[in-house]
Design a protein around this motif. Structure first.
Motif, PDB file in Angstrom:
ATOM      1  N   ARG A 130      13.776  66.601 -16.285  1.00 44.20           N
ATOM      2  CA  ARG A 130      14.702  67.443 -15.510  1.00 44.20           C
ATOM      3  C   ARG A 130      15.701  66.596 -14.736  1.00 44.20           C
ATOM      4  O   ARG A 130      16.883  66.939 -14.646  1.00 44.20           O
ATOM      5  CB  ARG A 130      13.907  68.333 -14.549  1.00 44.20           C
ATOM      6  CG  ARG A 130      13.112  69.438 -15.230  1.00 44.20           C
ATOM      7  CD  ARG A 130      12.683  70.496 -14.224  1.00 44.20           C
ATOM      8  NE  ARG A 130      11.867  69.912 -13.162  1.00 44.20           N
ATOM      9  CZ  ARG A 130      10.545  69.859 -13.180  1.00 44.20           C
ATOM     10  NH1 ARG A 130       9.882  70.357 -14.234  1.00 44.20           N
ATOM     11  NH2 ARG A 130       9.864  69.342 -12.175  1.00 44.20           N
ATOM     12  N   LYS A 135      17.674  68.517 -22.202  1.00 45.85           N
ATOM     13  CA  LYS A 135      17.294  69.869 -22.574  1.00 45.85           C
ATOM     14  C   LYS A 135      16.380  69.835 -23.803  1.00 45.85           C
ATOM     15  O   LYS A 135      16.671  69.120 -24.774  1.00 45.85           O
ATOM     16  CB  LYS A 135      18.535  70.712 -22.887  1.00 45.85           C
ATOM     17  CG  LYS A 135      19.537  70.816 -21.735  1.00 45.85           C
ATOM     18  CD  LYS A 135      18.939  71.566 -20.543  1.00 45.85           C
ATOM     19  CE  LYS A 135      19.976  71.731 -19.440  1.00 45.85           C
ATOM     20  NZ  LYS A 135      19.413  72.444 -18.263  1.00 45.85           N
ATOM     21  N   HIS A 201       9.132  71.616 -24.328  1.00 46.27           N
ATOM     22  CA  HIS A 201       8.568  71.691 -22.990  1.00 46.27           C
ATOM     23  C   HIS A 201       7.073  71.988 -23.060  1.00 46.27           C
ATOM     24  O   HIS A 201       6.666  73.014 -23.572  1.00 46.27           O
ATOM     25  CB  HIS A 201       9.288  72.786 -22.193  1.00 46.27           C
ATOM     26  CG  HIS A 201       8.837  72.910 -20.780  1.00 46.27           C
ATOM     27  ND1 HIS A 201       8.943  74.078 -20.074  1.00 46.27           N
ATOM     28  CD2 HIS A 201       8.270  72.010 -19.937  1.00 46.27           C
ATOM     29  CE1 HIS A 201       8.467  73.892 -18.847  1.00 46.27           C
ATOM     30  NE2 HIS A 201       8.054  72.647 -18.757  1.00 46.27           N
TER      31      HIS A 201
END
Length: 304
Positions: A130, A135, A201
């Motif tokens: 982050r 991304k 993620h």
């Protein structure tokens, strides 16, 4: 009247959870240090004899430990040994059963959220990603895939006569690496970190870890659950963004179809509770009843 979000929390579950994760690492390291041994497989001292850590009241790793002379075994590791050896010893059941009962009573994937060192490491990697603004995909692999991976590990363990996951377990790479300097599983751990940074993620913990898949299979039995107060929810989606397991497990409560998170995937980690600005979520004992179905409108009933 619109409820004003309360952003102050008397207890941050995430901080408590991190403290428990670190304490678990220190707990396993303590016997080696007390006995005068070194960590990471490094010897300390001279030629004088030193006591064996195994003689202390507690000694071991996340795979196998001894507490007061009572042996505890990782239940998924036991299943792999049974599959690989094509034999079964009753002692293995007794040594693994306390672990299954403990996590089964609390919430099976609490191991993943509160004890597993890989989860702690990946939270740090998550924060780094982050900060770097990288991304990644939110769900490149379905979360239930890990139960299939767990089954595949057992089948391949039987086919190769080797406890497969124990050979490349990233959990062992952290735990046993710190304790004994073991390098087994380091390549797996490196691949997981790379995947977390650039692919998906929480993809390992959510969708690929076979141990997580094993605990998911028994995870619905636990008494520690995330409860939901529908009247307090402001539908800000903060809980979904914070969820370490998988945001989809919150869908039934957010849709008003349930009063607690029942999915076996829930780690009871408290991240969603900490993130909620309105205190619509809480971590407590018991599941509570599902909300009663709303009665059909009179017009609909007449038409029927």
């Amino acid at each position: 009247m619109m409820r004003t979000p309360n952003t102050s929390h008397s207890l941050k579950w995430s901080w408590l959870r991190h403290a428990v994760q670190i304490a678990a690492l220190l707990l396993f390291a303590a016997p080696l240090l007390v006995a005068g041994w070194g960590l990471f497989g490094v010897s300390v001292g001279g030629d004088d004899p030193v006591p064996a850590p195994a003689d202390l009241p507690f000694f071991g790793s996340l795979s196998s430990s001894s507490i007061g002379g009572v042996t505890l075994l990782d239940p998924f590791g036991v299943l792999q040994v049974v599959a690989a050896s094509k034999t079964f010893e009753l002692d293995w059941l007794w040594f693994a059963l306390p672990v299954v009962v403990l996590y089964g009573l609390v919430r099976a994937r609490a191991f993943c959220g509160w004890v597993c060192p890989v989860n702690l490491l990946l939270e740090l990697v998550d924060a780094l990603r982050r900060k770097l603004g990288i991304k990644v995909s939110e769900a490149p692999v379905p979360r239930r895939a890990k139960m299939g991976v767990a089954l595949a590990v057992l089948v391949l363990s039987a086919a190769t006569s080797v406890p497969l996951f124990e050979s490349f377990s990233p959990i062992g790479a952290v735990n046993k690496g710190i304790l004994f300097g073991s390098v087994a599983g380091l390549w797996t751990l490196g691949a997981i970190v790379a995947a977390e940074l650039f692919w998906g993620h929480r993809v390992w913990c959510r969708a690929l870890c076979p141990l997580g898949g094993f605990y998911e299979a028994i995870g619905r039995m636990g008494v520690v659950n995330v409860r939901y107060d529908r009247t307090a929810c402001i539908h800000c989606d903060a809980c979904r963004k914070a969820c370490l397991a998988d945001p989809s497990i919150l869908d039934p409560v957010l849709a008003g179809d349930d009063t607690c998170v029942r999915a076996g995937d829930c780690m009871a980690c408290g991240s969603c509770v900490d993130a909620c600005p309105a205190r619509a979520l809480s971590l407590g004992l018991g599941k509570g009843a599902k909300p009663a179905a709303e009665p059909a409108e009179e017009g609909s009933a007449a038409a029927a």
